[in-house]
Design a protein around this motif. Structure first.
Motif, short mmCIF file in Angstrom:
data_model
loop_
_atom_site.label_atom_id
_atom_site.label_comp_id
_atom_site.label_asym_id
_atom_site.label_seq_id
_atom_site.Cartn_x
_atom_site.Cartn_y
_atom_site.Cartn_z
N LEU A 1 0.83 -1.09 0.05
CA LEU A 1 0.08 0.04 0.06
C LEU A 1 0.89 1.23 0.04
O LEU A 1 0.60 2.32 -0.70
N LEU B 1 -5.76 7.08 17.74
CA LEU B 1 -6.79 7.77 17.72
C LEU B 1 -6.75 9.07 18.50
O LEU B 1 -6.33 8.96 19.51
N VAL C 1 -11.87 10.58 20.18
CA VAL C 1 -12.45 9.65 19.22
C VAL C 1 -12.52 8.33 20.14
O VAL C 1 -11.64 7.99 20.95
N LEU C 2 -13.83 7.76 20.16
CA LEU C 2 -13.91 6.50 20.88
C LEU C 2 -12.95 5.46 20.68
O LEU C 2 -12.51 5.18 19.41
N PRO D 1 -12.68 1.33 21.38
CA PRO D 1 -13.27 0.55 21.56
C PRO D 1 -12.52 -0.62 22.28
O PRO D 1 -12.62 -1.37 23.19
N ASP E 1 -11.14 0.53 25.49
CA ASP E 1 -12.23 0.23 26.48
C ASP E 1 -12.45 -1.14 26.96
O ASP E 1 -12.35 -1.66 28.10
N THR E 2 -12.16 -2.32 25.82
CA THR E 2 -12.34 -3.67 26.35
C THR E 2 -11.34 -4.04 27.04
O THR E 2 -11.42 -4.97 28.10
N ALA F 1 -0.28 9.03 5.20
CA ALA F 1 -1.32 9.78 5.33
C ALA F 1 -2.66 9.10 4.44
O ALA F 1 -3.71 9.27 4.61
N LYS F 2 -2.07 8.71 3.32
CA LYS F 2 -2.83 8.15 2.23
C LYS F 2 -3.42 6.84 2.63
O LYS F 2 -4.40 6.41 2.13
N CYS F 3 -2.51 6.02 3.35
CA CYS F 3 -3.04 4.72 3.38
C CYS F 3 -3.08 4.08 4.74
O CYS F 3 -3.67 3.06 5.01
N LEU F 4 -2.37 4.76 5.61
CA LEU F 4 -2.22 4.19 7.09
C LEU F 4 -3.06 4.83 7.92
O LEU F 4 -3.38 4.33 9.08
N LEU F 5 -3.65 5.83 7.68
CA LEU F 5 -4.28 6.74 8.76
C LEU F 5 -5.24 7.90 8.16
O LEU F 5 -5.29 8.20 7.06
N ASN F 6 -6.32 8.11 9.02
CA ASN F 6 -7.18 9.24 8.42
C ASN F 6 -7.10 10.43 9.37
O ASN F 6 -7.43 10.37 10.40
N ILE G 1 -8.56 12.74 10.05
CA ILE G 1 -9.77 13.29 10.93
C ILE G 1 -9.96 12.71 12.14
O ILE G 1 -10.39 13.07 12.88
N ILE G 2 -9.57 11.33 12.06
CA ILE G 2 -9.66 10.63 13.82
C ILE G 2 -8.44 10.21 14.20
O ILE G 2 -8.33 10.14 15.15
N GLU H 1 -14.95 8.59 6.98
CA GLU H 1 -14.11 7.76 7.80
C GLU H 1 -14.80 6.20 7.19
O GLU H 1 -15.52 5.77 8.18
N ARG I 1 -8.87 3.03 -0.83
CA ARG I 1 -9.00 3.34 0.77
C ARG I 1 -10.31 3.11 1.18
O ARG I 1 -10.56 2.38 2.31
N ASP J 1 -19.10 12.31 20.75
CA ASP J 1 -18.95 11.72 19.49
C ASP J 1 -20.21 11.71 18.49
O ASP J 1 -21.20 11.21 19.06
N ASP K 1 -13.80 19.82 7.12
CA ASP K 1 -13.80 18.64 7.87
C ASP K 1 -14.86 18.70 8.98
O ASP K 1 -15.02 19.65 9.91
N SER L 1 -15.27 16.55 11.79
CA SER L 1 -14.75 15.60 12.73
C SER L 1 -15.87 15.08 13.49
O SER L 1 -15.85 14.26 14.15
N ILE M 1 -17.21 5.95 15.95
CA ILE M 1 -16.57 4.83 15.87
C ILE M 1 -17.06 3.81 16.39
O ILE M 1 -17.84 4.12 17.73
N GLY M 2 -17.40 2.55 16.10
CA GLY M 2 -18.55 1.60 16.50
C GLY M 2 -17.90 0.84 17.57
O GLY M 2 -16.63 0.50 17.65
N HIS M 3 -18.80 0.26 18.61
CA HIS M 3 -18.25 -0.36 19.76
C HIS M 3 -19.10 -1.60 19.74
O HIS M 3 -19.89 -1.67 20.67
N LEU N 1 -18.92 -4.53 21.03
CA LEU N 1 -19.02 -5.54 22.26
C LEU N 1 -20.16 -4.82 23.18
O LEU N 1 -21.15 -5.39 23.97
#
Lengths: 159, 807
Positions: free
Chosen positions: A28, A93, A97-98, A100, A103-104, A142-147, A149-150, B147, B199, B269, B285, B287, B292-294, B296
């Motif tokens: 990529l 993140l 930004v959440l 998850p 969290d787990t 920035a083009k393929c590993l991450l966004n 915005i988040i 996203e 992407r 969010d 943007d 943002s 983001i989904g969770h 569980l």
């Protein structure tokens, strides 16, 4: 009483196993404007803040964060390990930004009887062997590993 | 009393000067706050508050903006439209009522238990009438453009919650996903803010995979469609089917019931998702609209909800989707009224304004109406699954929505104004038919085998194994017919068959169901009316090919169009809706649920506004009375007869053959509903009697592509006589016979021992024998001149077809 500190644990696939994700990351990156990528090694970085002893951290890494059959873990110290030269990209993140996965892990730690952590965050680390310069690697990432915005990210040169 | 509250509101949180603002100032406010309200709407709001002699609060404005948004209110489908087609002009009072809803009413199907009212359409299911199926397909386009992974996750999470909130709650047993994206191998110029097609596609697949697999719901049906028009605005359709007891379809709310929130906590969010999705995408943007989904968290809510449902612990439920509590509570309160105390909600971010709590779109939350006597038991069921519940208010018979935060009044609105206050605006729609040139079929430069390879390796035809294999389509142990079929489990199945024994717990009932999809944007560019027909026909054929009882089939519609303020765009939307109505009446199949997503347009690299091709997705669902009778598409053995259902016509307009050979024009296929319905009924009967060994529908690439797919999936060969193909009128071109995309056609394989019974069974329908299957894996075609036109091994064709989308 142990002082609260941030512990960083890096988990990566053992070298004898084929790492499909790293391979696809390499292709990529090549397609995204960094043609001279030779090799990519991807690992997960856990940042855990709380009152933990070294035994705690070792047990936590062994029993929860790492699949011991196919993966190795390493507790990251201030001293960089020298396997370079490579570019290290850390992607995480944004705090707003959440997360998850974190969290787990937090819930699982409490259920396993560890002291409750103050903070858990999961990041991806890419170690990229390439002759490309920093701007080129940054743009390709920035083009393929991450966004943007988040995600937040950092690119550092390791030798 | 009301006056007293009104004055209390006045003292807090009020937007000073709102009532004295000029229209221009009001519009600025609407844009700044992402309310997506137009001038007429915001002036109506101002007039309302002027009559109340106070300014609105921020929370009130947010509530009205959410509830009047296109996303929640479907303004375009429900406002009057002056529709002009050629020299004729008609006034459509309510597009939805006069097209889709009317068709559903006229088909009068008693097994439709709930249509267009609830969070999903509900039909009865099972041989004892004890169960029901809830089906919903949602779109989640705007968040996925920004996203893709997070967008696909939360889209799927949202539609699963819709099914959990259908009736008193259905157990999800199947997820579906359809993506429309730009070809990933084509480098299209994009504005800096847009993500590349590759992407986006990778992100979407990862999102559905991560969420669906973790929820323990099989993702076994779907599709992928490529067109340059989706480069800036990818379309993402996610669906979910659930099973619920037939007596759990009805829900109600009584004054005095508590408003209980359960699931994820509320954070910052995803603010403004509803209003955001009703706006055009541009470079800014957004943002805060990213979620983001969770999975569980949602899984825990799901388990607790199903337990509480079976113990009858709540009277009604809805999901917190776009608009958050504001939409969910308002929708539930309907005409009764509700009082909400926002300080009771548990927050995960400390820096939230009270109005933000009210409209936040934090994921994985559901809202219940619980009678106070059941609260303790309800709390216990949820606590057992590790879910915290919060009593945030109660339903009261005031006809108002009242929201407060620590004694401070935030919202005090009459439901009458909120539900009926939206000003109705007449819209203008114009449809100019595309002028089609006569069909020309010049001799293409390439040989027949090369052409077949081109067709099979085309992005819209080739194997989707890369994507399907990432999804868990086996979980719950009920996937009787899987998405990939054949001797090596890699052939392109028409549809999957699910036996929901995990949800019903009844292994003596062999009832299953199947889900299919019809999508054909290429023909929509030529005529949206005919596109609707083609989509309905394809959705029906897909489920018919696995043995569905199509007399019990139901449709779902999803419209994705550009900006409806543009009369041309709205014109094509109206024409597609008219097509849906006629197709529904023609096939006598009701629509049970639907969704529209408009404003799918954004600025391209050159600053020009580009909108998506008008895209209609018709999904179909039908029961299979006995799953043991369901069939797959792969050839089952040598020496079997091959039958074709339906006549072949010269339908090359919008076909893949024309696209690959650079031919424009040609006629768009028309569906002959009367004939198709009769043929389909015969096929359905023959399959249910066990007389058909395999069936495959003829879609992109026509007869030759379908035949080759059947052959290589089963690892057999086939011999075909072109002269035997039933034709609408004489056709002298072999290319037309092999590649024409006439709808309503299916290829069937019948074993010799069943042939006599089969012929008797399908008597009176247009079903003709055109060839036989061979042990040797070759395709042999006898041309119109009686000579061998084509004789090739299937192996290279399979290799071409397996050229995967991505790797």
């Amino acid at each position: 009483m142990i002082a609260a500190a941030t512990h960083k644990i890096e988990v990566s696939l053992k070298s004898e196993y084929g790492d499909a994700e790293s391979l696809s990351t390499a292709s990529l990156l090549k397609a995204s404007g960094a043609p001279s990528v030779v090799r990519v090694r991807r690992s997960r970085l856990y940042e855990i803040r709380g009152n933990f002893t070294v035994t705690h951290i070792n047990r936590l890494s062994r029993d929860l964060l790492c699949d011991q059959i196919i993966e190795d873990f390493r507790i990251v110290s201030q001293m960089p390990s020298s396997q370079g030269p490579f570019w290290k990209i850390e992607v995480r993140l944004k705090p707003t930004v959440l997360d998850p996965e974190a969290d787990t892990i937090k819930n699982a730690m409490i259920e396993m009887g560890f002291p409750a952590p103050d903070f858990v965050r999961v990041a991806s680390v890419y170690k990229i062997e390439s002759k490309c310069g920093k701007p080129q690697i940054e743009a390709a990432a920035a083009k393929c590993l991450l966004n943007p915005i988040i995600h937040l990210y950092s690119v550092t040169a390791c030798s | 009393m009301t006056e007293k509250i009104e004055s209390a509101v006045k003292s807090s949180q009020e937007m000073a000067d709102f009532n004295s603002l000029a229209p221009k100032g009001l519009m600025n406010l609407s844009v700044q706050n992402l309310w997506s309200l137009n001038e007429k709407e915001i002036l109506t709001i101002q007039a309302h508050f002027k009559s109340l002699k106070r300014n609105p609060t921020r929370a009130e404005m947010e509530t009205i903006a959410q509830s009047w948004s296109e996303h929640c209110r479907h303004k375009t489908f429900k406002s009057p439209i002056r529709y002009q087609e050629g020299s004729k002009t008609v006034l459509i009072k309510n597009l939805f009522e006069e097209t889709i809803a009317r068709a559903t009413r006229q088909t009068k199907k008693p097994w439709c238990l709930s249509v267009f009212k609830d969070n999903a359409g509900i039909v009865s299911f099972g041989n004892k009438g004890k169960w029901a199926l809830a089906f919903k397909v949602e779109t989640h386009n705007h968040p996925c453009a920004i996203e893709p992974k997070g967008g696909a996750e939360t889209g799927l999470g949202g539609v699963i919650r819709d099914v959990l909130a259908a009736g008193l709650g259905a157990k999800p047993v199947l997820s579906t996903d359809i993506f429309c994206v730009a070809p990933p191998n084509k480098k299209l110029p994009l504005p800096p803010s847009a993500l590349s097609a590759e992407r986006i596609l990778r992100g979407l697949v990862a999102g559905v995979r991560d969420y669906g697999n973790r929820m323990g719901i099989p993702t076994a049906a779907g599709g992928l469609y490529f067109d340059d028009g989706y480069a800036l605005n990818p379309l993402v359709f996610v669906g979910c089917v659930g099973v619920l007891p037939a007596q759990a379809v009805k829900k109600e709310i009584r004054p005095g019931d508590l408003i209980v929130a359960a699931g994820g906590l509320t954070g910052k969010d995803g603010l403004h998702g509803a209003t955001f999705s009703s706006a055009n995408l541009n470079g800014d943007d957004h943002s805060t609209a990213v979620q983001i989904g969770h999975p569980l968290n949602e899984k825990r809510v799901m388990e607790a909800l199903l337990k509480a449902r079976d113990q009858k612990l709540y009277r009604s439920v809805t999901d917190c989707g776009a608009g958050g509590f504001s939409s969910a509570v308002t929708e539930m309160a309907d005409i009764i009224g509700a009082r909400v105390f926002l300080e009771k909600e548990i927050l995960k971010a400390s820096d939230m304004e009270p109005w933000e709590i009210w409209v936040s779109e934090s994921q994985e939350r559901m809202v219940f109406a619980v009678s106070p006597s059941n609260l303790k038991a309800f709390e216990k069921v949820f606590a057992d699954e590790g879910v915290k519940i919060r009593v945030i208010g109660e339903f009261v018979k005031t006809g108002r929505i009242e929201v407060s935060w620590n004694g401070q009044n935030l919202v005090n609105l009459s439901l009458k104004f909120l539900n009926n206050g939206l000003p109705i605006e007449e819209k203008k729609a114009v449809y100019n038919p595309v002028k089609l040139s006569e069909s020309r079929t010049p001799r293409p430069a390439k040989s027949l085998p090369e052409q077949l390879k081109d067709i099979l390796s085309h992005l819209n035809v080739c194997s989707r194994e890369w994507l399907i294999r990432q999804y868990d389509h086996e979980v719950q142990g009920g996937t009787v017919i899987k998405p990939l079929q054949g001797a090596r489990h890699d052939g392109p199945g028409d549809a999957c068959v699910i036996w929901p024994q995990a949800a019903t717990g009844d292994t003596s009932d062999l009832s299953g169901f199947t889900v299919g999809h019809g999508l054909n944007p290429a023909s929509g560019k030529l005529d949206p009316y005919l596109m609707a027909w083609l989509c309905a026909d394809e959705a029906l054929r897909n489920i018919l090919c696995v043995g569905a009882d199509i007399s019990r089939a139901a449709f779902l519609d999803n419209f994705c169009w550009g900006n409806p303020e543009n009369p041309q765009v709205l014109g094509s939307l109206v024409r597609a809706a008219l097509g849906c109505r006629d197709a529904s009446l023609g096939f006598q199949i009701p629509f049970i649920s639907g969704k529209d997503s408009l404003y799918n347009e954004s600025k391209d690299a050159f600053g020009k506004t580009v909108s998506v091709p008008g895209t209609l997705l018709i999904s179909s669902i039908a029961p299979i009375p006995n799953i043991e009778k369901a069939i797959t598409m792969d050839m089952k053995g040598p020496g079997n007869s091959l039958y074709i259902v339906g006549q072949t016509g010269e339908d090359m307009g919008g076909s893949l053959y024309n696209e690959l050979n650079g031919i424009s024009g040609g006629t768009v296929p028309r569906v002959d509903a009367r004939c198709a319905k009769r043929n389909f009924a015969s096929v359905s009967k023959a399959i249910s009697k066990g007389l058909v060994a395999s069936a495959h529908d003829l879609s992109e690439g026509g007869l030759l592509a379908a035949l080759t797919e059947m052959a290589f999936s089963g690892e057999f060969g086939a011999m075909l006589d072109l002269d035997a193909i039933p034709k609408q009128k004489p056709i002298y071109s072999t290319d037309v016979l092999l590649f024409s995309e006439t709808p309503s056609r299916i290829l069937l394989e019948v074993k010799p021992e069943n042939e006599a019974a089969f012929i008797k069974c399908v008597k009176g329908s247009c079903i003709k024998k055109i060839g036989t299957s061979l042990a040797n894996p070759i395709i042999k075609i006898i041309g119109l001149d009686g000579l061998v036109l084509f004789e090739e091994s299937v192996t290279p064709f399979k290799a071409a077809w397996q050229r995967t989308v991505l790797s």
